[in-house]
Write an enzyme that holds these catalytic residues in place. Structure first.
Site, PDB file in Angstrom:
ATOM      1  N   GLY A   1      46.605  37.865  52.392  1.00  0.00           N
ATOM      2  CA  GLY A   1      46.153  38.944  51.520  1.00  0.00           C
ATOM      3  C   GLY A   1      44.726  39.392  51.770  1.00  0.00           C
ATOM      4  O   GLY A   1      44.153  40.127  50.972  1.00  0.00           O
TER       5      GLY A   1
ATOM      6  N   GLU B   1      49.801  30.089  47.245  1.00  0.00           N
ATOM      7  CA  GLU B   1      49.462  30.466  45.860  1.00  0.00           C
ATOM      8  C   GLU B   1      50.013  29.445  44.878  1.00  0.00           C
ATOM      9  O   GLU B   1      49.411  29.184  43.832  1.00  0.00           O
ATOM     10  CB  GLU B   1      49.984  31.888  45.577  1.00  0.00           C
ATOM     11  CG  GLU B   1      49.106  32.924  46.276  1.00  0.00           C
ATOM     12  CD  GLU B   1      49.852  34.125  46.841  1.00  0.00           C
ATOM     13  OE1 GLU B   1      50.945  34.448  46.359  1.00  0.00           O
ATOM     14  OE2 GLU B   1      49.308  34.743  47.788  1.00  0.00           O
TER      15      GLU B   1
ATOM     16  N   ASN C   1      57.809  38.444  51.335  1.00  0.00           N
ATOM     17  CA  ASN C   1      57.540  37.727  50.091  1.00  0.00           C
ATOM     18  C   ASN C   1      56.915  38.737  49.138  1.00  0.00           C
ATOM     19  O   ASN C   1      55.763  39.107  49.305  1.00  0.00           O
ATOM     20  CB  ASN C   1      56.584  36.556  50.386  1.00  0.00           C
ATOM     21  CG  ASN C   1      56.097  35.880  49.122  1.00  0.00           C
ATOM     22  OD1 ASN C   1      56.619  36.121  48.032  1.00  0.00           O
ATOM     23  ND2 ASN C   1      55.089  35.029  49.266  1.00  0.00           N
TER      24      ASN C   1
ATOM     25  N   HIS D   1      54.195  27.568  48.796  1.00  0.00           N
ATOM     26  CA  HIS D   1      53.359  28.723  49.178  1.00  0.00           C
ATOM     27  C   HIS D   1      51.926  28.447  48.742  1.00  0.00           C
ATOM     28  O   HIS D   1      51.684  27.805  47.713  1.00  0.00           O
ATOM     29  CB  HIS D   1      53.896  30.001  48.516  1.00  0.00           C
ATOM     30  CG  HIS D   1      53.180  31.214  49.005  1.00  0.00           C
ATOM     31  ND1 HIS D   1      51.983  31.612  48.470  1.00  0.00           N
ATOM     32  CD2 HIS D   1      53.453  32.077  50.016  1.00  0.00           C
ATOM     33  CE1 HIS D   1      51.555  32.684  49.125  1.00  0.00           C
ATOM     34  NE2 HIS D   1      52.439  32.977  50.071  1.00  0.00           N
TER      35      HIS D   1
ATOM     36  N   GLU E   1      50.922  29.438  57.307  1.00  0.00           N
ATOM     37  CA  GLU E   1      50.158  30.541  56.715  1.00  0.00           C
ATOM     38  C   GLU E   1      48.739  30.067  56.406  1.00  0.00           C
ATOM     39  O   GLU E   1      48.510  29.438  55.365  1.00  0.00           O
ATOM     40  CB  GLU E   1      50.812  30.998  55.411  1.00  0.00           C
ATOM     41  CG  GLU E   1      52.234  31.487  55.569  1.00  0.00           C
ATOM     42  CD  GLU E   1      52.654  32.342  54.371  1.00  0.00           C
ATOM     43  OE1 GLU E   1      52.887  33.527  54.572  1.00  0.00           O
ATOM     44  OE2 GLU E   1      52.698  31.813  53.249  1.00  0.00           O
TER      45      GLU E   1
ATOM     46  N   SER F   1      48.513  38.335  56.417  1.00  0.00           N
ATOM     47  CA  SER F   1      48.111  39.691  56.814  1.00  0.00           C
ATOM     48  C   SER F   1      48.875  40.236  58.025  1.00  0.00           C
ATOM     49  O   SER F   1      48.319  40.971  58.835  1.00  0.00           O
ATOM     50  CB  SER F   1      46.590  39.761  57.045  1.00  0.00           C
ATOM     51  OG  SER F   1      45.914  39.498  55.823  1.00  0.00           O
TER      52      SER F   1
ATOM     53  N   LYS G   1      56.175  38.469  46.080  1.00  0.00           N
ATOM     54  CA  LYS G   1      55.266  37.885  45.071  1.00  0.00           C
ATOM     55  C   LYS G   1      55.549  38.519  43.702  1.00  0.00           C
ATOM     56  O   LYS G   1      56.701  38.781  43.384  1.00  0.00           O
ATOM     57  CB  LYS G   1      53.809  38.060  45.516  1.00  0.00           C
ATOM     58  CG  LYS G   1      53.595  37.530  46.936  1.00  0.00           C
ATOM     59  CD  LYS G   1      52.157  37.422  47.334  1.00  0.00           C
ATOM     60  CE  LYS G   1      52.090  36.912  48.764  1.00  0.00           C
ATOM     61  NZ  LYS G   1      50.731  36.686  49.218  1.00  0.00           N
TER      62      LYS G   1
END
Ligand code: PGA
Length: 251
Positions: free
Chosen positions: A173, A97, A9, A95, A167, A213, A11
């Site tokens: 991240g 985010e 991904n 996702h 996730e 991660s 991003k």
């Protein structure tokens, strides 16, 4: 045996030049791992470019999001038919985010799953708990709500192509990866929900990816966890060398 699914991904990262380098590396690696599905999720402006780079190869290309309406006055949005039209096969939905920075709701994710299916795109529904939710012992409750609301009233026939990405938000991240035990336990919760909701055959065959991660240092360990069928990778998918190592995980 399920086909492992290793995906990047990207991003809001990379540019044409760095994407070109990355695609070249992936194209070299793909024939060496014919039993692995490799997918990338580039930013919208580069989708056509990446689709061209992988034309005639086994590498899959997906969108990072879609809007649930097919067309119209929705400035800034991209629809399922548009993704399909440029040759995309997969799309990320929900996702963390999208949920936590852009305020995407459970109802939004449900509409997006349906929109993806209507456009014959493979939905990769992302779920996962925040640190505060984990600490409050609410992990199972949170991921089950994300599943039951996100997939509400959809049959296993509708969802034949579905992929889930677990996730944990606290691992995305941050460099803090879920331990093999934590990942295994969460994947078990997710799969149990599918066993309780759909047929045994469907629930058993569903691919559940881990994300948060994942790196060349931990990919072998995470992919060896029972119930982990692949990885959705952010940071470590941006560099050719590390993505190359990820798709060649030891198995
Ligand atoms: P990360 O991101 O690998 O950088 O933690 C994963 C993701 O957000 O899909």
């Amino acid at each position: 045996m399920k086909r492992p699914f290793i995906s990047g991904n990207w991003k809001m990262n990379l540019d044409r030049d760095s994407i070109s380098v990355l695609c070249k590396t992936i194209n070299n690696a793909a024939p060496a791992v014919p039993d692995v599905d490799i997918a990338v999720f580039p930013p919208y402006p580069y989708l056509s470019y990446v689709v061209e780079k992988f034309r005639g190869t086994s590498v899959l290309v997906g969108g990072q999001d879609l809007h649930y309406e097919k067309k119209g006055a929705f400035t800034g949005k991209v629809s399922g038919p548009m993704l399909k039209d440029v040759g995309v096969t997969h799309v990320l939905i929900g996702h963390s985010e999208r949920r936590h920075i852009f305020g995407e709701t459970l109802a939004d994710t449900r509409k997006k799953v349906e929109a993806a299916l209507e456009s014959r795109l493979i939905p990769v529904l992302c779920i996962g708990e925040k640190l505060s939710e984990r600490e409050a012992g609410r992990t199972a409750e949170v991921v089950i709500e994300q599943l039951s609301e996100g997939l509400k009233s959809l049959s296993e026939n509708d969802l034949a192509t579905l992929i889930i990405a677990y996730e944990p938000v606290w691992a995305i991240g941050t460099g803090v990866t879920a331990t093999p035990d934590q990942a295994g336990e969460a994947h078990q919760i997710v799969r149990q929900w599918f066993f309780g909701t759909y047929s045994e055959g469907y629930a058993g065959a569903l691919r559940i990816l881990y994300g948060g991660s994942v790196s060349p240092d931990n990919v072998d360990t995470l992919m060896a966890v029972k119930g982990v069928d692949g990885a959705l990778v952010g940071g470590a998918s941006l560099k050719a060398e590390s993505f190359d190592r990820l798709v060649r995980f030891k198995h």
